[in-house]
Design a protein around this motif. Structure first.
Motif, mmCIF file in Angstrom:
data_model
loop_
_atom_site.group_PDB
_atom_site.id
_atom_site.type_symbol
_atom_site.label_atom_id
_atom_site.label_comp_id
_atom_site.label_asym_id
_atom_site.label_seq_id
_atom_site.Cartn_x
_atom_site.Cartn_y
_atom_site.Cartn_z
ATOM 1 N N LYS A 257 0.877 -1.121 -0.139
ATOM 2 C CA LYS A 257 0.042 0.114 0.098
ATOM 3 C C LYS A 257 1.027 1.579 -0.039
ATOM 4 C CE LYS A 257 -2.740 -1.006 3.469
ATOM 5 N NZ LYS A 257 -4.114 -0.821 4.738
ATOM 6 N N GLY A 258 2.378 1.509 -0.474
ATOM 7 C CA GLY A 258 3.225 2.534 -0.151
ATOM 8 C C GLY A 258 3.135 3.373 1.348
ATOM 9 N N LEU A 259 2.881 2.871 2.316
ATOM 10 C CA LEU A 259 3.301 2.893 3.815
ATOM 11 C C LEU A 259 4.412 3.517 3.949
ATOM 12 C CD1 LEU A 259 -0.569 1.447 5.082
ATOM 13 C CD2 LEU A 259 -0.303 3.739 3.783
ATOM 14 N N ASP A 260 4.433 4.656 5.114
ATOM 15 C CA ASP A 260 5.680 4.305 6.007
ATOM 16 C C ASP A 260 6.032 3.343 6.870
ATOM 17 O OD1 ASP A 260 5.201 5.812 7.940
ATOM 18 O OD2 ASP A 260 5.553 7.691 6.794
ATOM 19 N N ILE A 261 6.703 2.964 7.083
ATOM 20 C CA ILE A 261 6.877 2.273 8.605
ATOM 21 C C ILE A 261 6.194 2.434 10.029
ATOM 22 C CG2 ILE A 261 8.757 2.518 9.579
ATOM 23 C CD1 ILE A 261 10.658 -0.467 10.033
ATOM 24 N N VAL A 262 5.839 3.813 9.969
ATOM 25 C CA VAL A 262 5.046 3.871 11.492
ATOM 26 C C VAL A 262 3.571 4.156 10.846
ATOM 27 C CG1 VAL A 262 4.526 6.091 12.740
ATOM 28 C CG2 VAL A 262 7.686 5.407 12.355
ATOM 29 N N GLU A 263 3.450 4.375 9.967
ATOM 30 C CA GLU A 263 1.879 4.024 9.428
ATOM 31 C C GLU A 263 1.737 2.477 9.346
ATOM 32 O OE1 GLU A 263 -0.132 6.498 6.106
ATOM 33 O OE2 GLU A 263 1.476 6.652 6.010
ATOM 34 N N THR A 264 2.543 2.173 8.987
ATOM 35 C CA THR A 264 2.225 0.711 9.035
ATOM 36 C C THR A 264 2.149 0.235 9.801
ATOM 37 O OG1 THR A 264 3.165 0.520 6.702
ATOM 38 C CG2 THR A 264 3.549 -1.776 8.031
ATOM 39 N N MET A 265 2.891 -0.268 10.868
ATOM 40 C CA MET A 265 2.349 -0.286 12.143
ATOM 41 C C MET A 265 1.189 -0.067 13.025
ATOM 42 S SD MET A 265 4.261 -3.105 12.056
ATOM 43 C CE MET A 265 4.397 -3.333 13.460
ATOM 44 N N LEU A 266 0.601 1.017 12.887
ATOM 45 C CA LEU A 266 0.236 1.812 13.531
ATOM 46 C C LEU A 266 -1.898 2.097 13.261
ATOM 47 C CD1 LEU A 266 2.020 4.704 15.205
ATOM 48 C CD2 LEU A 266 1.672 2.965 16.061
ATOM 49 N N SER A 267 -1.438 2.066 11.451
ATOM 50 C CA SER A 267 -2.827 2.097 11.591
ATOM 51 C C SER A 267 -3.208 0.978 10.503
ATOM 52 C CB SER A 267 -3.211 3.279 9.793
ATOM 53 O OG SER A 267 -2.273 2.500 8.868
ATOM 54 N N GLN A 268 -2.916 0.090 10.488
ATOM 55 C CA GLN A 268 -3.099 -1.953 10.359
ATOM 56 C C GLN A 268 -4.175 -2.707 11.430
ATOM 57 O OE1 GLN A 268 -1.227 -2.056 5.848
ATOM 58 N NE2 GLN A 268 -0.272 -2.201 7.369
ATOM 59 N N PRO A 269 -5.264 -2.545 11.361
ATOM 60 C CA PRO A 269 -5.644 -2.954 12.844
ATOM 61 C C PRO A 269 -5.767 -4.169 11.672
ATOM 62 C CG PRO A 269 -7.693 -2.166 12.289
ATOM 63 C CD PRO A 269 -6.533 -1.289 11.060
ATOM 64 N N LEU A 270 -4.978 -5.070 13.025
ATOM 65 C CA LEU A 270 -6.003 -6.769 12.243
ATOM 66 C C LEU A 270 -5.970 -7.737 13.281
ATOM 67 C CD1 LEU A 270 -2.376 -7.616 10.397
ATOM 68 C CD2 LEU A 270 -4.731 -7.357 9.690
ATOM 69 N N ASP A 271 -6.588 -8.227 12.966
ATOM 70 C CA ASP A 271 -7.574 -9.224 14.064
ATOM 71 C C ASP A 271 -6.851 -10.010 14.369
ATOM 72 O OD1 ASP A 271 -9.635 -7.929 15.329
ATOM 73 O OD2 ASP A 271 -10.533 -8.081 13.495
ATOM 74 N N ASN A 272 -6.939 -11.353 15.271
ATOM 75 C CA ASN A 272 -6.056 -12.802 15.880
ATOM 76 C C ASN A 272 -6.969 -13.514 14.507
ATOM 77 O OD1 ASN A 272 -4.521 -12.481 17.622
ATOM 78 N ND2 ASN A 272 -5.335 -12.607 19.168
ATOM 79 N N ALA B 290 -7.997 -8.977 0.006
ATOM 80 C CA ALA B 290 -8.609 -8.206 1.682
ATOM 81 C C ALA B 290 -8.142 -8.002 2.189
ATOM 82 C CB ALA B 290 -9.336 -10.169 1.126
ATOM 83 N N GLU B 291 -8.297 -7.406 3.400
ATOM 84 C CA GLU B 291 -7.932 -7.203 4.532
ATOM 85 C C GLU B 291 -8.439 -7.296 5.843
ATOM 86 O OE1 GLU B 291 -4.925 -3.075 5.850
ATOM 87 O OE2 GLU B 291 -6.205 -3.676 3.774
ATOM 88 N N ASN B 292 -7.746 -8.454 6.937
ATOM 89 C CA ASN B 292 -8.803 -8.783 8.671
ATOM 90 C C ASN B 292 -9.637 -8.841 7.974
ATOM 91 O OD1 ASN B 292 -7.846 -8.797 10.788
ATOM 92 N ND2 ASN B 292 -8.889 -6.904 10.740
ATOM 93 N N GLU B 293 -10.304 -10.349 6.952
ATOM 94 C CA GLU B 293 -11.460 -10.839 7.203
ATOM 95 C C GLU B 293 -11.501 -11.480 8.245
ATOM 96 O OE1 GLU B 293 -13.793 -10.495 4.460
ATOM 97 O OE2 GLU B 293 -12.711 -9.249 3.699
ATOM 98 N N THR B 294 -12.628 -11.089 8.569
ATOM 99 C CA THR B 294 -12.981 -12.276 9.796
ATOM 100 C C THR B 294 -14.044 -12.792 10.381
ATOM 101 O OG1 THR B 294 -13.723 -10.442 11.318
ATOM 102 C CG2 THR B 294 -11.181 -10.935 11.490
ATOM 103 N N HIS B 295 -15.344 -12.542 8.990
ATOM 104 C CA HIS B 295 -16.022 -13.026 8.266
ATOM 105 C C HIS B 295 -16.576 -14.733 9.191
ATOM 106 C CE1 HIS B 295 -14.880 -13.506 4.489
ATOM 107 N NE2 HIS B 295 -16.018 -14.519 4.674
ATOM 108 N N PHE B 296 -15.332 -15.240 8.592
ATOM 109 C CA PHE B 296 -15.291 -17.020 9.003
ATOM 110 C C PHE B 296 -15.581 -17.166 10.229
ATOM 111 C CE2 PHE B 296 -11.240 -15.941 7.318
ATOM 112 C CZ PHE B 296 -10.836 -15.925 8.382
ATOM 113 N N LEU B 297 -14.480 -16.276 11.116
ATOM 114 C CA LEU B 297 -14.488 -17.162 12.741
ATOM 115 C C LEU B 297 -16.392 -17.221 13.471
ATOM 116 C CD1 LEU B 297 -11.832 -14.363 13.052
ATOM 117 C CD2 LEU B 297 -11.682 -16.929 12.859
ATOM 118 N N THR B 298 -16.067 -17.913 13.873
ATOM 119 C CA THR B 298 -17.070 -17.933 15.336
ATOM 120 C C THR B 298 -16.327 -17.482 16.679
ATOM 121 O OG1 THR B 298 -16.545 -19.973 15.539
ATOM 122 C CG2 THR B 298 -18.446 -19.677 13.386
ATOM 123 N N THR B 299 -17.701 -16.855 17.095
ATOM 124 C CA THR B 299 -17.181 -16.153 18.476
ATOM 125 C C THR B 299 -17.324 -17.931 19.552
ATOM 126 O OG1 THR B 299 -19.562 -15.854 18.878
ATOM 127 C CG2 THR B 299 -17.428 -13.880 18.335
#
Length: 96
Positions: free
Chosen positions: A49-64, A87-96
């Protein structure tokens, strides 16, 4: 840098080298699954996505267990492979 560990810059270099090597080694119809921790996933996404390293780590939430999908387009002229996020951080297939 944690004791006996890598700095984020070193991790980024290692991850992007592996990412590039994998992309370069693919055949046109090949699918590869890579399972990783969050930092390498963020670093790969950030590069695409062309992000710098700070943006890369802080602006991309990822769920387990979140799924990220990258597609590599191979050119016939031998240029660098073109990678884009499908696709990015797709979680629709996870069950709670």
């Amino acid at each position: 840098r944690p004791p006996s560990g890598e700095s984020l810059v070193e991790v980024r270099r290692r991850v992007l080298n592996a990412h590039e090597g994998l992309a370069d080694s693919l055949d046109a119809d090949e699918t590869v699954l890579v399972v990783s921790h969050g930092a390498p996933i963020r670093l790969s996404l950030g590069e695409v996505k062309g992000l710098d390293i700070v943006e890369t780590m802080l602006s991309q939430p990822l769920d387990n267990g979140g799924l990220c999908e990258l597609e590599v387009e191979l050119s016939d002229d031998g240029d660098e492979p073109l990678v884009h996020v499908v696709a990015e951080n797709e979680t629709h297939f996870l069950t709670t």
